[in-house]
Structures are given as structure tokens and as C-alpha cells.
Design an enzyme around this catalytic site. Structure first.
Site, mmCIF file in Angstrom:
data_model
loop_
_atom_site.group_PDB
_atom_site.id
_atom_site.type_symbol
_atom_site.label_atom_id
_atom_site.label_comp_id
_atom_site.label_asym_id
_atom_site.label_seq_id
_atom_site.Cartn_x
_atom_site.Cartn_y
_atom_site.Cartn_z
ATOM 1 N N SER A 58 17.830 -57.531 -13.095
ATOM 2 C CA SER A 58 16.890 -56.723 -14.158
ATOM 3 C C SER A 58 17.712 -57.979 -16.117
ATOM 4 O O SER A 58 17.037 -58.309 -17.192
ATOM 5 C CB SER A 58 16.720 -55.315 -14.943
ATOM 6 O OG SER A 58 15.762 -54.798 -14.094
ATOM 7 N N HIS A 74 18.309 -48.347 -17.711
ATOM 8 C CA HIS A 74 18.077 -49.694 -17.910
ATOM 9 C C HIS A 74 16.967 -49.990 -19.709
ATOM 10 O O HIS A 74 17.122 -50.107 -20.350
ATOM 11 C CB HIS A 74 16.311 -50.233 -17.261
ATOM 12 C CG HIS A 74 16.809 -50.595 -15.709
ATOM 13 N ND1 HIS A 74 16.194 -51.405 -15.448
ATOM 14 C CD2 HIS A 74 18.271 -50.752 -15.553
ATOM 15 C CE1 HIS A 74 16.385 -52.772 -14.362
ATOM 16 N NE2 HIS A 74 17.723 -51.218 -14.139
ATOM 17 N N ARG A 78 18.537 -52.026 -24.023
ATOM 18 C CA ARG A 78 17.068 -52.528 -24.896
ATOM 19 C C ARG A 78 17.692 -52.026 -26.270
ATOM 20 O O ARG A 78 17.517 -51.181 -26.469
ATOM 21 C CB ARG A 78 16.343 -52.697 -24.013
ATOM 22 C CG ARG A 78 15.967 -53.428 -22.778
ATOM 23 C CD ARG A 78 14.962 -53.529 -22.364
ATOM 24 N NE ARG A 78 13.806 -52.279 -22.274
ATOM 25 C CZ ARG A 78 13.786 -51.261 -20.882
ATOM 26 N NH1 ARG A 78 14.234 -51.638 -20.216
ATOM 27 N NH2 ARG A 78 13.013 -50.362 -21.557
ATOM 28 N N GLU A 92 4.046 -49.140 -20.231
ATOM 29 C CA GLU A 92 4.359 -48.676 -19.162
ATOM 30 C C GLU A 92 3.232 -48.530 -18.618
ATOM 31 O O GLU A 92 1.731 -48.353 -19.018
ATOM 32 C CB GLU A 92 4.904 -47.175 -19.335
ATOM 33 C CG GLU A 92 6.219 -47.448 -19.630
ATOM 34 C CD GLU A 92 6.846 -46.228 -20.086
ATOM 35 O OE1 GLU A 92 6.095 -44.836 -18.877
ATOM 36 O OE2 GLU A 92 7.938 -45.887 -20.749
#
Lengths: 177, 177, 177
Positions: C25, C59, C63, C71
Site C-alpha cells: 500500500s 492506512h 493518507r 469505498e
């Protein structure tokens, strides 16, 4: 006749990563023994069953007498801090150490952070062996998932510090860094 | 217009290594069919359940008629010794063969040594497909651990003999040797 | 002083493949953020337990605000079809999406074919993250085996479409294509 070129000097920190029976230990030993002896071998295995006792014996039988073997099951960071440059130190392996730490119910994140700090401060040369364990199906049990996550994070952190990272497959090295 | 260069000749022994559904068989077939037919396909799968029957049928349907298919579940070394150069032989795969040998309770170390001896003596070209199975979490049960160890050792031994070793991931080849 | 060269433009489709905790990621985010913002982040995770809720939060915390988060748990193909070029879209990840589709008992082959069609038609740039799960021992249960097969096939299909395929290990990228 042209003489063979001298082997490249061992960098400060090398990570040898790979799966089970991928030839990691053997390759790490070959890297270390390009330097003149003596060499320090740090064994992290706990011989808690017959299978592991057998495996440790096999590894030991392969190493000639120029190796000084040190054993530590949990306090790897402390041992790294005693490392006397320029004798190469081989750590075999981070995965068994991590598993010892987890099974002893210690604080895994703190232990890993301490190890990373010790490795960052070491003058080397150090060669660390570790398993890549994240390329299978998600394990059923939570402990195995936690181990897989902790191992992945540790590998990333050591790889970030390392001058050279090698992935082993079928006994063959693939340079990642 | 410049004509395309001829494909490189198949070496004596190629190992195509990879995970489940990584495109190993397809890549191995593509390597073999760069040579002129006929080609020999050695199938080691045992159709002991529906899932495996289906998988064998899918693989077979992909192969055109220029392939001669030989089947062996346990005696792969004997079959390798009958190989008549220069017809390329594709062995698909070492993992199913090893699993057959283990489930039949044969001496795994002896069977592997015999296979390595046969491969070392063969004139080729031979392309052997095998699974890399050691990059996940340590399996719970002892048989799976023994299999993982035996497979890792066999892959190392075949890779040491091979002229070319390829690791597949997502259908893409990575040259290890 | 010579100025640093500009980063290479993102190609139409990039696949970032790797194991658990391999830095997939993070690497995918780094690739996307070489372009000027805004960036679209497509999250496919379902927060069905505490472990996953925690992971999603980690996660997300990484960001910055230039990311627009969308989503989708099941209808990824539809979302890919709404992608407005040239805003880069990061899909994180195909493995969670596939697992959602399988657990919902949908037609996996049809869903994958639909996703591939959507990706093939997209103008990009799109960066898709996916797990390599086939490099361990064959799982005991049939659902895990079916998942492993479906994931392997999907990875192959996306890799075939992709302009660039990267395999991550210990946070380090290895270019497969």
C-alpha cells in the site's frame, strides 16, 4: 593468467530474506566467509523439540571451527550492542528470535524497536537472516496472523536500514537492494 | 523488414518455479514449444478427487496434439532415464510427484537423490515445473512441515543442476539463473 | 546544480503485488503521489472485526487530505467505470474485494471477468494493489484453496493487462514488467 577479482567487502548490514529451506543460512555463511576469519555466529534457535534440535545440529555441523558461536533466545539487541567490528557477525535468524519474543509474551513492538536501534548503531559488518512468511493464504489463527504482521514489519525496518537485501529462492540469490 | 530473431535454444535443464496459479505450466509449455515438435509431457498428477480430475483435464485441453503424454505417479527417475534427446521433455510437476512419494510412505531422501541422479545424467532438453511452498507461515502439522522441507531441498538440488531457473509470479517470469 | 529528473509518468495500469506487510500500500501510494493531486483512493476493506477496523484506520491516517476516498466492498468494476482520467486512482486492494465477492457467494468468475473488462476499458492511470497468496503450503480447507486459485488467476489477468507489475518484499520493489 588473470587473477580472480577479490570478493566485494561486506557492507555494514546485509539482510538475507527467504522462505523455508531456500538456502538462506548457507548463503549468509558464504557471504560472511568471503572475509578473513574469525567470524561470529549468533544462534537464536531454542531447542524445544527434537525437530529443532536436529536442525540446529545440522547447521552447526556445517560450520568450521573459525566460527565463534553465541546463543541468545531473547536478548538479541544486547548482543548486537556487544559486536566488535570488524569481525563479521551472522544473525541466524530474526524469525526464531521474533517467535521467542512473542511466545514469551514480551512487548513485541518494543523489542523490535530496540533491535532496530541496536542495528542502526552497529558498525558492522552484520549479516541477518530472516524469513519471508507473508506469501501464503491468511492463517486461520490470530497468533499466526499477528506473527506474520510483526515479521513483515521487522523485515521492512531491517531492509530499510540495510545496505544490501537479498531474497533467496531454491538456493539462488535475487538482489532486492 | 527485419525478421524476428530465432528463439533461444532450450538448455539441458530448466526449472520453472512458482506459486499456485502463477502460470508455471503455461510458461513451461511456451518454453518447450519454441522447439519443433514432437514434445513429451510427463504428468505426475494423481486424479484422486474431483478437484484434481478437473485440474488435469484443464491442463490437457490446453495442449495440442503434438504432445505425447506419459504418466507416472512415483517412478519419475525411471521415466527421466528413458528420455530420448533431442525431444524436449516437460515434467509437470515435481511437487505432485514428491507428494505422491511422501503419501506412499516411500523413502523421500532416497527417491529425491535418485531423481537428481537421473536429471544429472539426462542429455535434455528437460523443463521441470515445481512449486515454491516455503513463503508462508510455518504449517501446524508435522507432515506439512516435512513436505515443505523436502520440497525446499529438492528445489535447491534441481536449481543447482539447472542451466536456467525461472520464478513465476502473476504469470510473469523472473530469471534467477 | 543539476535539477532532479521529473518522476516517470504513471502508466495506464500498474499492479503492485506482494505478501502481507510487504509495503504494497505504501509503495502504491508513493507511485500515485508522484503525480499532482487530487488522487482517488478506492478502499475495498470491510470493517467486520476489530483487527480490520484497526488496519483500515492505520492506512487512512497515513493518507493526507489530497486523497478522495471512495469505498466499495463488491462493485469495484462499476466504480472503475466511473473513473475520470487523468486523476490517478489507487485500488487497495483486489484481494479484499475478491474475498468480499467470495464470502457473498457471488459468481467469482463472472465478477472477475467484469472487473478485467472495466480495467481494460479504463483510460487510467490506475494503480491496483493485490496479494500474492500462492507461495505457501496447500491450504487444508477447500474454500482457502478456491480463494488461492481465484486470486492467482485474477493476478495473472490483471498483470497481463498492466503496463507495469511490481512485486514487493520487505518494503522493496522488484519490477516484473
Amino acid at each position: 593468467m588473470v587473477p580472480a577479482p577479490p570478493p566485494p567487502a561486506l557492507p555494514r548490514l546485509t539482510l538475507v530474506l527467504g522462505g523455508a529451506r531456500s538456502g538462506k543460512s548457507r548463503h549468509a555463511e558464504a557471504l560472511v566467509t568471503t572475509s578473513a576469519p574469525p567470524w561470529t555466529y549468533v544462534a537464536t534457535a531454542q531447542a524445544f523439540d527434537e525437530e529443532m534440535t536436529e536442525r540446529i545440529a545440522q547447521h552447526k555441523a556445517r560450520r568450521p571451527d573459525e566460527w565463534q558461536t553465541l546463543e541468545t533466545t531473547h536478548d538479541l539487541a544486547a548482543l548486537v550492542r556487544t559486536h566488535a567490528s570488524p569481525t563479521p557477525m551472522l544473525i541466524d535468524c530474526l524469525t526464531l528470535w521474533l517467535s521467542n519474543v512473542m511466545l514469551a509474551d514480551r512487548d513485541v513492538a518494543a523489542a523490535c524497536a530496540d533491535l532496530i536501534e541496536a542495528l542502526a548503531a552497529a558498525r558492522g559488518p552484520i549479516v541477518a537472516v530472516s524469513n519471508e512468511v507473508g506469501l501464503g493464504i491468511v492463517p486461520d489463527n490470530a497468533l499466526a496472523r499477528a506473527f506474520r504482521d510483526a515479521q513483515g514489519r521487522l523485515n521492512q525496518d531491517v531492509a530499510a536500514l540495510a545496505d544490501r537485501v537479498i531474497l533467496m529462492a531454491a538456493g539462488l540469490p535475487l538482489t532486492l537492494k
